[in-house]
Design an enzyme around this catalytic site. Structure first.
Site, mmCIF file in Angstrom:
data_model
loop_
_atom_site.group_PDB
_atom_site.id
_atom_site.type_symbol
_atom_site.label_atom_id
_atom_site.label_comp_id
_atom_site.label_asym_id
_atom_site.label_seq_id
_atom_site.Cartn_x
_atom_site.Cartn_y
_atom_site.Cartn_z
ATOM 1 N N LYS A 103 0.758 -1.184 -0.080
ATOM 2 C CA LYS A 103 -0.031 0.087 -0.023
ATOM 3 C C LYS A 103 0.730 1.224 0.011
ATOM 4 C CE LYS A 103 -3.810 -1.814 2.765
ATOM 5 N NZ LYS A 103 -4.952 -1.520 1.579
ATOM 6 N N ARG A 143 -10.093 -11.655 2.629
ATOM 7 C CA ARG A 143 -11.002 -12.757 2.352
ATOM 8 C C ARG A 143 -10.094 -14.131 2.269
ATOM 9 N NH1 ARG A 143 -11.498 -9.869 -3.576
ATOM 10 N NH2 ARG A 143 -10.989 -8.043 -2.235
#
Ligand code: BES
Ligand code: MN
Ligand code: ZN
Length: 485
Positions: free
Chosen positions: A265, A339
């Site tokens: 990120k 996830r």
């Protein structure tokens, strides 16, 4: 923070500050009437002069009003009496508490409306105790000073105690989210949960990295590989006294820090990523409240705890992970890690054959794009279950809105090499492709996914709550458990 139910004429209350509630249209509950009489009609004069209106959340300070013992009165608007409901109680009390907490105060007395139902009292007390607690864990000079002692004007003393339990649970979730990732990482999150389990009276099992490997949690362990902090998984159990034995399962994403991994990120996107365990912290907060309030419903809480980091051992793009349910996953973005953690945590929860399941996760920026900072995204494989969750959230004053789960979205998750890939095609509909990915791991269990990426952590303070961790959905989960499944 001791809190006590009191019943007395407010003119004699000896506190550092008194919060007095008024409804719109000049409707005064008994406490406000007593203040008006003590001040020889002073309160009605302020209403007539339109200095105060009773509009929900409006406050005004009245220093040294004549005829009463307490020197500081904070008038707070509670909106129209017809529209009154527990969320209004929460907000009015929280706004007043946050304002008063700007200075240290020993005793604050809340005299909003002694005729409130137990639900409203519980909600109001919760608001007061959440509103006065800030995110300033490491400031020597606090921005907010939680009250040493609280008095609450009501005959419903057990609702006061319950409100204190709910607030303690919301504040636990908030504190865990606000703690830096160097303090709360998988092992310390697990230690906190073990302590909470013994204090609150629920069972807990902690899986370490060896047990996770034995249990074939290859998806969760793939994410954990890049970190020096080993992964953990929590299984918490509250045994209610419901003889029918259906289980409600709550499953949380507990990424204690999300750097993005090799799909790193940028700094701006990373700076708040200590909040990425908010789903797990919400499950723990809810378990605390459910256990302490001895809810009849059986509840199981599962939290997958990892840190998503960069190292020579990080999982790579193109790697194929094998999840606990046997499905293989091609990793095409290491930042779509939540996830992968939930894939295994959901499968562990399914071992307990829950009648209903909810998972909570700060899962996607796309959900924040879709719904904004204040609304939780709901995705489901069972419309009635999602409807119940949405209605319950609305009753608690927590915002949630459903996104569609059309089968076409799942096509984007096809991989040439594995059963699934961990991202969709491009960024459009990213909240939903993430939801469709999770759906692959719940089998035929009745399930709803809550994407809390927007509301779980706030950059800006609101009138009723400090910035930082919000504790969103703790109250909704408690209410869902209370109403049974
Ligand atoms: N933890 C983030 C999502 C997030 C974003 C939470 C903003 C809170 C605030 C999640 O792991 C993530 O990085 N998601 C990616 C998914 C993408 C790579 C498919 C995202 O949203 O960009
Ligand atoms: Mn991520
Ligand atoms: Zn994440």
């Amino acid at each position: 923070m001791p809190i006590q139910a009191i019943q007395q004429d407010i003119t004699g209350i000896d506190a550092d500050a008194l919060v007095v509630g008024i409804y719109e249209g000049g409707i005064l509950p008994q406490a406000a009437q007593q203040l008006d009489q003590a001040t020889a009609g002073g309160l009605n004069a302020l209403l007539e002069a339109a200095e105060i209106s009773g509009k929900a959340g409006e406050t005004s300070v009245w220093l040294s009003p004549p005829g009463i013992v307490t020197r500081h009165v904070l008038l707070v608007g509670m909106g129209s009496q017809e529209a009154f409901a527990p969320p209004v109680a929460f907000r009015a009390a929280a706004v007043a508490a946050k304002q008063l907490a700007s200075k240290p105060r020993n005793r604050v007395a809340f005299c909003l409306d002694a005729d409130w139902s137990p639900d409203a009292v519980e909600s109001g007390v919760c608001g007061a105790l959440v509103g006065c607690q800030g995110q300033d864990l490491y400031r020597v000079e606090k921005n907010l000073h939680p009250f040493a002692d609280v008095q609450w004007l009501t005959t419903e003393s057990s609702a006061v105690e319950q409100g204190e339990v709910v607030a303690g649970s919301v504040n636990l979730t908030r504190r865990l989210v606000n703690e830096p990732a160097d303090v709360i990482y998988p092992e310390t999150f697990a230690e906190t949960a073990v302590q909470e389990a013994s204090d609150s009276g629920f069972d807990i099992e902690v899986w370490d990295e060896n047990r996770l490997a034995e249990e074939r949690c290859g998806s969760l362990l793939g994410v954990a590989r890049g970190s020096d902090r080993p992964a953990r998984l929590l299984i918490m159990r509250h045994r209610g006294n419901d003889s029918k034995h259906p289980e409600l399962a709550l499953v949380g994403k507990g990424v204690t820090f999300d750097s993005g991994g090799l799909s790193l990120k940028p700094s701006d996107g990373m700076k708040a990523m200590k909040c990425d365990m908010a789903g797990g912290a919400t499950v723990l907060g809810a378990m605390r409240a459910i256990a302490r309030l001895k809810v009849p419903q059986h509840v199981i809480g599962v939290v997958g705890l990892v840190e998503n980091m960069v190292s020579g051992n990080s999982y790579r793009l193109g790697d194929v992970l094998k999840a606990r349910n046997g499905k293989t996953i091609e990793v095409l973005n290491t930042d779509a890690e939540g996830r992968l953690v939930l894939a295994d945590a959901l499968d562990v929860a399914r071992d307990y054959q829950p009648a209903k399941m909810i998972n909570l996760a700060t899962l996607t920026g796309a959900c924040v794009v879709a719904l904004g900072l204040d609304v939780v995204g709901l995705m489901t494989n069972d419309q009635p279950w999602c409807d119940r969750i949405a209605e319950t959230a609305a009753r608690c004053g927590e915002r949630a809105w459903q996104l569609p789960m059309f089968p076409e979205y799942a096509k984007q998750l096809q991989s040439p090499i594995a059963d699934l890939k961990n991202i969709g095609e491009g960024r459009w509909g990213g909240a939903i492709t993430a939801g469709k990915f999770l759906e692959e791991f719940v089998g035929d269990t009745t399930w709803t996914h809550m994407d809390i990426a927007g509301p779980a952590f706030q950059d800006k303070a609101k009138p009723e709550i400090d910035a930082g961790g919000s504790g969103v959905m703790v109250r909704t989960l408690l209410e869902l458990a209370r109403s049974g499944c």
